[in-house]
Each structure stands twice: as structure tokens, then as C-alpha cells.
Design an enzyme around this catalytic site. Structure first.
Site, short mmCIF file in Angstrom:
data_model
loop_
_atom_site.label_atom_id
_atom_site.label_comp_id
_atom_site.label_asym_id
_atom_site.label_seq_id
_atom_site.Cartn_x
_atom_site.Cartn_y
_atom_site.Cartn_z
N ARG A 23 0.81 -1.23 0.00
CA ARG A 23 0.00 0.00 0.00
C ARG A 23 0.83 1.27 0.00
O ARG A 23 0.35 2.33 -0.34
CB ARG A 23 -0.92 0.02 1.22
CG ARG A 23 -1.90 -1.13 1.29
CD ARG A 23 -2.58 -1.19 2.63
NE ARG A 23 -1.56 -1.41 3.67
CZ ARG A 23 -1.74 -1.16 4.96
NH1 ARG A 23 -2.86 -0.67 5.39
NH2 ARG A 23 -0.77 -1.41 5.82
N GLU A 28 7.45 7.76 11.46
CA GLU A 28 7.30 8.94 12.30
C GLU A 28 8.41 9.92 11.94
O GLU A 28 9.58 9.64 12.16
CB GLU A 28 7.40 8.56 13.78
CG GLU A 28 6.23 7.74 14.27
CD GLU A 28 6.35 7.35 15.74
OE1 GLU A 28 7.46 7.43 16.32
OE2 GLU A 28 5.32 6.94 16.30
N GLN A 46 8.11 26.26 14.28
CA GLN A 46 7.77 26.63 12.92
C GLN A 46 8.18 25.50 11.98
O GLN A 46 9.26 24.94 12.11
CB GLN A 46 8.51 27.92 12.53
CG GLN A 46 8.22 28.43 11.14
CD GLN A 46 8.86 29.80 10.89
OE1 GLN A 46 9.01 30.61 11.80
NE2 GLN A 46 9.23 30.04 9.67
N ASN A 48 8.60 24.64 7.80
CA ASN A 48 8.73 25.28 6.49
C ASN A 48 8.83 24.21 5.42
O ASN A 48 9.30 23.10 5.68
CB ASN A 48 9.98 26.16 6.44
CG ASN A 48 9.95 27.27 7.46
OD1 ASN A 48 8.94 27.92 7.66
ND2 ASN A 48 11.06 27.47 8.14
N ARG A 58 20.51 26.74 -2.26
CA ARG A 58 20.02 27.69 -1.25
C ARG A 58 20.99 27.68 -0.08
O ARG A 58 21.21 26.65 0.53
CB ARG A 58 18.61 27.31 -0.79
CG ARG A 58 17.57 27.36 -1.89
CD ARG A 58 16.19 27.01 -1.34
NE ARG A 58 15.20 26.91 -2.37
CZ ARG A 58 14.43 27.91 -2.81
NH1 ARG A 58 14.56 29.10 -2.28
NH2 ARG A 58 13.55 27.71 -3.76
N HIS A 61 22.92 29.83 5.07
CA HIS A 61 22.15 30.77 5.88
C HIS A 61 22.15 30.40 7.36
O HIS A 61 22.31 29.25 7.72
CB HIS A 61 20.68 30.79 5.43
CG HIS A 61 20.49 31.08 3.98
ND1 HIS A 61 19.53 30.44 3.24
CD2 HIS A 61 21.12 31.92 3.14
CE1 HIS A 61 19.57 30.88 2.00
NE2 HIS A 61 20.52 31.78 1.90
N LYS A 71 17.55 23.27 13.41
CA LYS A 71 16.65 22.78 12.36
C LYS A 71 16.72 21.27 12.27
O LYS A 71 17.77 20.67 12.43
CB LYS A 71 17.06 23.37 11.00
CG LYS A 71 16.95 24.87 10.91
CD LYS A 71 17.45 25.36 9.56
CE LYS A 71 17.39 26.88 9.47
NZ LYS A 71 17.96 27.36 8.21
N TYR A 131 11.36 21.38 6.76
CA TYR A 131 12.17 21.47 7.97
C TYR A 131 11.43 22.15 9.10
O TYR A 131 10.55 22.98 8.90
CB TYR A 131 13.50 22.16 7.70
CG TYR A 131 13.45 23.56 7.14
CD1 TYR A 131 13.72 24.66 7.93
CD2 TYR A 131 13.17 23.77 5.80
CE1 TYR A 131 13.72 25.95 7.41
CE2 TYR A 131 13.16 25.05 5.26
CZ TYR A 131 13.43 26.13 6.07
OH TYR A 131 13.41 27.41 5.55
N ASP A 169 22.12 35.23 -2.43
CA ASP A 169 23.09 34.19 -2.10
C ASP A 169 24.40 34.34 -2.87
O ASP A 169 25.44 33.84 -2.42
CB ASP A 169 22.50 32.80 -2.32
CG ASP A 169 21.53 32.38 -1.23
OD1 ASP A 169 21.50 33.06 -0.17
OD2 ASP A 169 20.81 31.40 -1.42
#
Length: 183
Positions: A23, A28, A46, A48, A58, A61, A71, A131, A169
Site C-alpha cells: 500500500r 514517524e 515553525q 517550512n 540555497r 544561511h 533545524k 524542515y 546568495d
């Protein structure tokens, strides 16, 4: 869950237990107590998600104090090379990085503690990247560093001719010109 320590203290690769059958699959992606036992004791505030095409790079940062962020990152679809660079003031591993391929197929996650710069390059046709952050985004505290600084020696696994970067960047300073993060 399999927890893999990296050469950078606190940066962890996590391989969740995936249950699959005809299936589909189930796992988790976050369960507070299990992750706490693995060494991740964060209150995430939060989530994202971004979608990017091949060659999009990217990063690198982070947010300055007092808005630094830890994160927990993963890829829902596609594949990226995910990179964490130690920028903690007086750290014995300052300027060193960990790079790991995260994909929708391998379901790996990377935990990046506060005090690390973060970035990724998309290796697949497109990728959906998700994240969790333990602090809210604060635009005035956003910082960046050159993704291609020779001092970092990061192999992004994408040819420079195929890099797709934001204008912002492309203009970040090299490692030797950033303000290290005090934790």
C-alpha cells in the site's frame, strides 16, 4: 530510529524506521520523546517547506543571536545535498562542514543545532524540502556566507554551470568575513 553522529558535535543524521507494504509506507518524522532520547531536545515552533528544481542552491544561511535556530531537515520528494557548516565562536571545528544526501527515497533527516550555517543543492529534477525550526524567522537577523568559499571546500555535487542561486546568495561574504555565532 538509527542515529548517526557526524564529525561535528551535535549534527546528527537520523534514519527513521520505515514500515512499508504493497500500500505504501509509514514512518514517524517527529516524535518528541524518541528524538529527545536521540539527543535532540528542541521545542520546534515553525515548519517550512520549499520546492526547487535541479541545480537550485540555497544557502549558506543562519540567524544571528538571539534568533539563532536549530533545524530538523528532510526531503519529502526528490534529492538534495544538505550541508551544515560550524560557525560557532571558538569552536574547535569552526569552518568545517558535514554534507549528506537527503531524499524522499532514503527518508534520512539531518539535525542542525544552533550555531551552524545551512544550505542545500537540489540533485534531482525537483525536490520538496521540509524542515522544523526551534525559533521563528526574524528577517533582520538573517545572515549568509559564500556557498563556494574555497576555505569551505564544499563539493555541492552540481556543476557550477548548473547552479541556480538567488541574487542575495551570490553576494554573501566568505567565511573569514563573517561574525561567528555565540551560543
Amino acid at each position: 530510529m538509527n542515529v548517526i553522529k557526524t564529525p561535528l558535535p551535535g549534527v546528527l543524521i537520523l534514519e527513521p524506521r520505515v514500515f512499508g507494504d504493497a500500500r505504501g509506507y509509514f514512518f514517524e518524522s517527529w516524535q518528541e520523546e524518541n528524538y529527545r532520547q536521540a539527543g535532540i531536545d528542541c521545542h520546534f515552533v515553525q515548519d517550512n517547506e520549499s520546492k526547487s528544481s535541479f541545480g537550485v542552491l540555497r544557502g549558506l544561511h543562519w540567524q544571528a543571536m538571539p534568533y539563532t535556530q536549530a533545524k530538523l531537515v528532510r526531503v519529502v520528494q526528490g534529492a538534495v545535498l544538505d550541508v551544515a557548516v560550524d560557525i560557532r565562536k571558538d569552536s574547535p571545528t569552526f569552518g568545517q562542514h558535514v554534507a549528506v544526501e537527503l531524499s524522499g527515497e532514503n527518508k534520512r533527516q539531518l539535525f542542525i543545532p544552533r550555531g551552524f550555517a545551512h544550505g542545500f543543492a537540489v540533485l534531482s529534477q525537483e525536490a520538496i524540502f521540509a524542515y522544523k525550526c526551534d525559533n521563528l524567522y526574524h528577517p533582520a537577523s538573517e545572515r549568509g556566507m559564500r556557498f563556494d568559499d574555497p576555505a569551505l571546500a564544499i563539493d555541492w555535487k552540481v556543476s557550477p554551470k548548473e547552479w541556480n542561486l538567488s541574487e542575495k546568495d551570490q553576494k554573501h561574504p566568505p567565511l573569514n568575513q563573517i561574525q561567528p555565532v555565540e551560543i
